[in-house]
Scaffold this motif. Sequence first.
Motif, PDB file in Angstrom:
ATOM      1  N   GLU A   1       5.217   3.114  -1.378  1.00  0.00           N
ATOM      2  CA  GLU A   1       6.008   4.349  -1.319  1.00  0.00           C
ATOM      3  C   GLU A   1       5.483   5.341  -0.279  1.00  0.00           C
ATOM      4  O   GLU A   1       4.318   5.302   0.093  1.00  0.00           O
ATOM      5  CB  GLU A   1       6.055   5.003  -2.702  1.00  0.00           C
ATOM      6  CG  GLU A   1       4.707   5.487  -3.198  1.00  0.00           C
ATOM      7  CD  GLU A   1       4.807   6.075  -4.611  1.00  0.00           C
ATOM      8  OE1 GLU A   1       5.624   5.607  -5.411  1.00  0.00           O
ATOM      9  OE2 GLU A   1       4.038   7.009  -4.890  1.00  0.00           O
ATOM     10  N   ASN A   2       6.377   6.232   0.163  1.00  0.00           N
ATOM     11  CA  ASN A   2       6.042   7.332   1.089  1.00  0.00           C
ATOM     12  C   ASN A   2       5.499   6.803   2.415  1.00  0.00           C
ATOM     13  O   ASN A   2       4.490   7.283   2.930  1.00  0.00           O
ATOM     14  CB  ASN A   2       5.037   8.288   0.425  1.00  0.00           C
ATOM     15  CG  ASN A   2       4.879   9.601   1.170  1.00  0.00           C
ATOM     16  OD1 ASN A   2       5.810  10.071   1.811  1.00  0.00           O
ATOM     17  ND2 ASN A   2       3.699  10.189   1.095  1.00  0.00           N
TER      18      ASN A   2
ATOM     19  N   VAL B   1       0.869  -1.180   0.000  1.00  0.00           N
ATOM     20  CA  VAL B   1       0.000   0.000   0.000  1.00  0.00           C
ATOM     21  C   VAL B   1       0.907   1.232   0.000  1.00  0.00           C
ATOM     22  O   VAL B   1       1.865   1.290   0.775  1.00  0.00           O
ATOM     23  CB  VAL B   1      -0.911   0.017   1.249  1.00  0.00           C
ATOM     24  CG1 VAL B   1      -1.810   1.247   1.243  1.00  0.00           C
ATOM     25  CG2 VAL B   1      -1.739  -1.260   1.339  1.00  0.00           C
ATOM     26  N   ASP B   2       0.612   2.195  -0.871  1.00  0.00           N
ATOM     27  CA  ASP B   2       1.384   3.446  -0.911  1.00  0.00           C
ATOM     28  C   ASP B   2       0.858   4.427   0.129  1.00  0.00           C
ATOM     29  O   ASP B   2      -0.310   4.360   0.516  1.00  0.00           O
ATOM     30  CB  ASP B   2       1.266   4.103  -2.295  1.00  0.00           C
ATOM     31  CG  ASP B   2       1.926   3.269  -3.380  1.00  0.00           C
ATOM     32  OD1 ASP B   2       2.802   2.444  -3.053  1.00  0.00           O
ATOM     33  OD2 ASP B   2       1.557   3.445  -4.563  1.00  0.00           O
ATOM     34  N   HIS B   3       1.705   5.373   0.520  1.00  0.00           N
ATOM     35  CA  HIS B   3       1.317   6.482   1.416  1.00  0.00           C
ATOM     36  C   HIS B   3       0.680   5.966   2.711  1.00  0.00           C
ATOM     37  O   HIS B   3      -0.393   6.427   3.107  1.00  0.00           O
ATOM     38  CB  HIS B   3       0.347   7.443   0.711  1.00  0.00           C
ATOM     39  CG  HIS B   3       0.796   7.875  -0.646  1.00  0.00           C
ATOM     40  ND1 HIS B   3       1.950   8.585  -0.847  1.00  0.00           N
ATOM     41  CD2 HIS B   3       0.256   7.679  -1.888  1.00  0.00           C
ATOM     42  CE1 HIS B   3       2.096   8.816  -2.146  1.00  0.00           C
ATOM     43  NE2 HIS B   3       1.099   8.274  -2.797  1.00  0.00           N
TER      44      HIS B   3
ATOM     45  N   ASP C   1       0.045   6.247   6.170  1.00  0.00           N
ATOM     46  CA  ASP C   1       0.238   7.361   7.093  1.00  0.00           C
ATOM     47  C   ASP C   1       0.300   6.847   8.522  1.00  0.00           C
ATOM     48  O   ASP C   1      -0.099   5.716   8.810  1.00  0.00           O
ATOM     49  CB  ASP C   1      -0.894   8.383   6.900  1.00  0.00           C
ATOM     50  CG  ASP C   1      -2.251   7.758   7.106  1.00  0.00           C
ATOM     51  OD1 ASP C   1      -2.658   7.620   8.271  1.00  0.00           O
ATOM     52  OD2 ASP C   1      -2.924   7.367   6.111  1.00  0.00           O
TER      53      ASP C   1
ATOM     54  N   CYS D   1       3.869   8.879   6.271  1.00  0.00           N
ATOM     55  CA  CYS D   1       3.497  10.282   6.078  1.00  0.00           C
ATOM     56  C   CYS D   1       2.450  10.706   7.113  1.00  0.00           C
ATOM     57  O   CYS D   1       1.847   9.875   7.782  1.00  0.00           O
ATOM     58  CB  CYS D   1       2.994  10.520   4.652  1.00  0.00           C
ATOM     59  SG  CYS D   1       1.551   9.553   4.194  1.00  0.00           S
TER      60      CYS D   1
ATOM     61  N   ARG E   1      10.442   5.338  -0.292  1.00  0.00           N
ATOM     62  CA  ARG E   1      10.600   6.670   0.273  1.00  0.00           C
ATOM     63  C   ARG E   1       9.906   6.741   1.625  1.00  0.00           C
ATOM     64  O   ARG E   1       8.846   6.159   1.808  1.00  0.00           O
ATOM     65  CB  ARG E   1       9.970   7.706  -0.674  1.00  0.00           C
ATOM     66  CG  ARG E   1      10.440   9.127  -0.392  1.00  0.00           C
ATOM     67  CD  ARG E   1       9.577  10.145  -1.077  1.00  0.00           C
ATOM     68  NE  ARG E   1       9.717  10.176  -2.521  1.00  0.00           N
ATOM     69  CZ  ARG E   1       9.913  11.299  -3.222  1.00  0.00           C
ATOM     70  NH1 ARG E   1      10.034  12.441  -2.616  1.00  0.00           N
ATOM     71  NH2 ARG E   1       9.969  11.260  -4.536  1.00  0.00           N
ATOM     72  N   PHE E   2      10.537   7.446   2.549  1.00  0.00           N
ATOM     73  CA  PHE E   2       9.953   7.631   3.877  1.00  0.00           C
ATOM     74  C   PHE E   2       9.671   9.109   4.109  1.00  0.00           C
ATOM     75  O   PHE E   2      10.425   9.967   3.664  1.00  0.00           O
ATOM     76  CB  PHE E   2      10.922   7.137   4.964  1.00  0.00           C
ATOM     77  CG  PHE E   2      11.117   5.653   4.945  1.00  0.00           C
ATOM     78  CD1 PHE E   2      10.288   4.827   5.678  1.00  0.00           C
ATOM     79  CD2 PHE E   2      12.112   5.081   4.166  1.00  0.00           C
ATOM     80  CE1 PHE E   2      10.448   3.447   5.644  1.00  0.00           C
ATOM     81  CE2 PHE E   2      12.284   3.704   4.115  1.00  0.00           C
ATOM     82  CZ  PHE E   2      11.444   2.889   4.861  1.00  0.00           C
ATOM     83  N   ALA E   3       8.596   9.380   4.838  1.00  0.00           N
ATOM     84  CA  ALA E   3       8.318  10.755   5.240  1.00  0.00           C
ATOM     85  C   ALA E   3       9.391  11.198   6.237  1.00  0.00           C
ATOM     86  O   ALA E   3       9.895  10.396   7.026  1.00  0.00           O
ATOM     87  CB  ALA E   3       6.933  10.855   5.864  1.00  0.00           C
TER      88      ALA E   3
END
Lengths: 475, 214
Positions: free
Chosen positions: B77-78, B23-25, B27, B81, B104-106
């Motif tokens: 990714e990300n 799963v992207d993003h 949070d 966040c 990528r990490f927040a």
Amino acid sequence: MSAAEPLTLFEKIWRRHEVVAPERDGAPSVLYIDLHLVHEVTSPQAFTELDRRGLRVRRPDRTLATMDHSTPTENGVDLDRLRVIDGAAADQLDRLAESCTQHGVPLLPFGHTNQGIVHVIGPELGLTQPGMTVVCGDSHTSTHGAFGALAFGIGTSEVGHVMATQCLLQKKPRTLEVRVDGQLADGVSAKDVILAVIAHIGVDGGTGHVIEYAGEAIRGLSMEGRMTVCNMSIEAGARAGMVSPDSTTLAYLRGRPAAPRGVDWPAAAEAWRALATDPGAPFDRRVQIDGGDLQPMITWGTHPGTAVPVGGHIPRLTDVPDANRPSFEKALADMGFEAGEEMRGRSVDVVFVGSCTNSRLSDLESAARLLDGRRIASGVRMLVVPGSQQIKAEAERLGLDAIFQAAGAEWRQAGCSMCLAMNGDRLAPGQLAISTSNRNFEGRQGPGGRTLLASPLTAAAAAVAGHIVDPRELG
Amino acid sequence: MTTAQIQAPRFIRLTGAMAPLPVDHIDTDQIIPASYLKTTSREGLAAGLFAGWRGDGADFVLDDPRYAEAPILVAGENFGCGSSREHAPWALLDHGIRAVVSTRFADIFRSNALKNGLLPVVATGGLVDRLMTTAIDDPTAEATVDLEQQILRTPWGEDIAFTVDPFARRCLLDGVDALGYLRARLPAIESFEARHALPWDTRDVAARVSGGLP
């Protein structure tokens, strides 16, 4: 530093706060923090760490605490009542009060006339000033950058670092200029600007960067509007957002409790103006958006980068790159929406006006103007939660509370409330909310709840219509 | 108490199975919802880890007994966040996850994770996809994350370089206490303060608005 070298606002602030430069062994800069804001949720473990080490808060004179995340907003609920209905929240508030007493940290507690959301009261008191470094254990600390301050959120370990040393170990971020040119159309607000910016650069487009917002449309915003824009910088991944100080900044600060007075004022004002980014100063990246083209915006998905014009539609599957389709389809499933659907006309259950993004007086006025003489649609619940007790008092002096209540909305106590649904103000499973807050993450406003982010004006228009509508259609 | 007695988190090398979470993003509200933040402790937060996604069945990867013990999370990714809550790495660590691999990490999540000995490993999209597929096909497949060499050894035996901020890496390898390191710079901080005046004292401002001062 040569006098001719043009510098950004960020660079000027960084240089003035770098206590120790990066070292050859890879150690980052030691950065001095002018203002440390503290709230009840992200500080208790930091106080515990200080106690464990036998340390005290080193500069209580540069620290201010308040209570906002766990506090009830229901009228008539005080701390004694909270102990009965939510013992864990009350314990958290009690713990902050004890720690502040022990360490000599000033506290504006639940029930105080100046209590409120931490990012609302710092500016309101005039503590947040141009050129300062401001941190808080809260990602929306970026709000304070509207004053030309370098302000960013930190974790609890770093809260402890600042308590113990008034400094942080920080690697210098890159800079990104976001220029919004042109004039905003009627009905288009700061919230629409920042939702459009995040949609443009992406929900992680600002990662590793500090954003400076510039251009005619930003210059034309009030301080409250600039705070809304800077507040949501983190929703594009940027830890900080800033606006160079100008006459709007000075006019807001003048006469605030912590603002310079008398002969100190002109000197401060001159120094602040000199902080503005110099013409020709270098940025690592630049992005430009035409403000004149912007429309009222609304999100459809489960992150803040999914805004489209209120009159627009959800992207079609063919608009989405293959690699992003699983997440796109998951967001649609979570929201119960279909690809390509229109946003307008969709029924809403709850309308929330509040949060550190949009709970200031001008936000409430914007919603109240639309609601004046109207009723919210039957079946819709609307909560209006002012950002601070001071805003609440001022709104009541102006009669806004009467407008909201006559329209059928709930007028509540100050706090973070349904933005993160920590205090009991939450959606029921399946409910669809239009919210002036900052995050539409899955379940953010309550497990199973669904969130559409929009401006106070668009939220108020949806409350009256009972469904999503372009606020300009209601006049 | 001297800083020498403070046990800083360590991370040198880790070998273990991988839990795939494509799963992207993702949070930090997903990692641990706000309702679990009404605590004054940093212990026991695994109870809130991915609380909105965990259920009775095995639909969610960490509910699946084959992945429940995996110390490496492979995510879209990300990762991390949103909210700055350090409860997110505390909850992951409390569950037993010690490294997360993503493209990528927040920023705030990465900083919080490194301070607690949870290693964020940045990899290319292609590598993350292949690790994800491998973990889905074979829940026992193991990877090694070596912070000393800054090498990720894949289950198929390939060594892939990654980089971690040099100071954070040194802290984790040598057990350097970051707060102790900062406190050792107090003489420089004090001399900075001597020439860095501020226009207000928060205690005076708070007292004034509380009616305590004229």
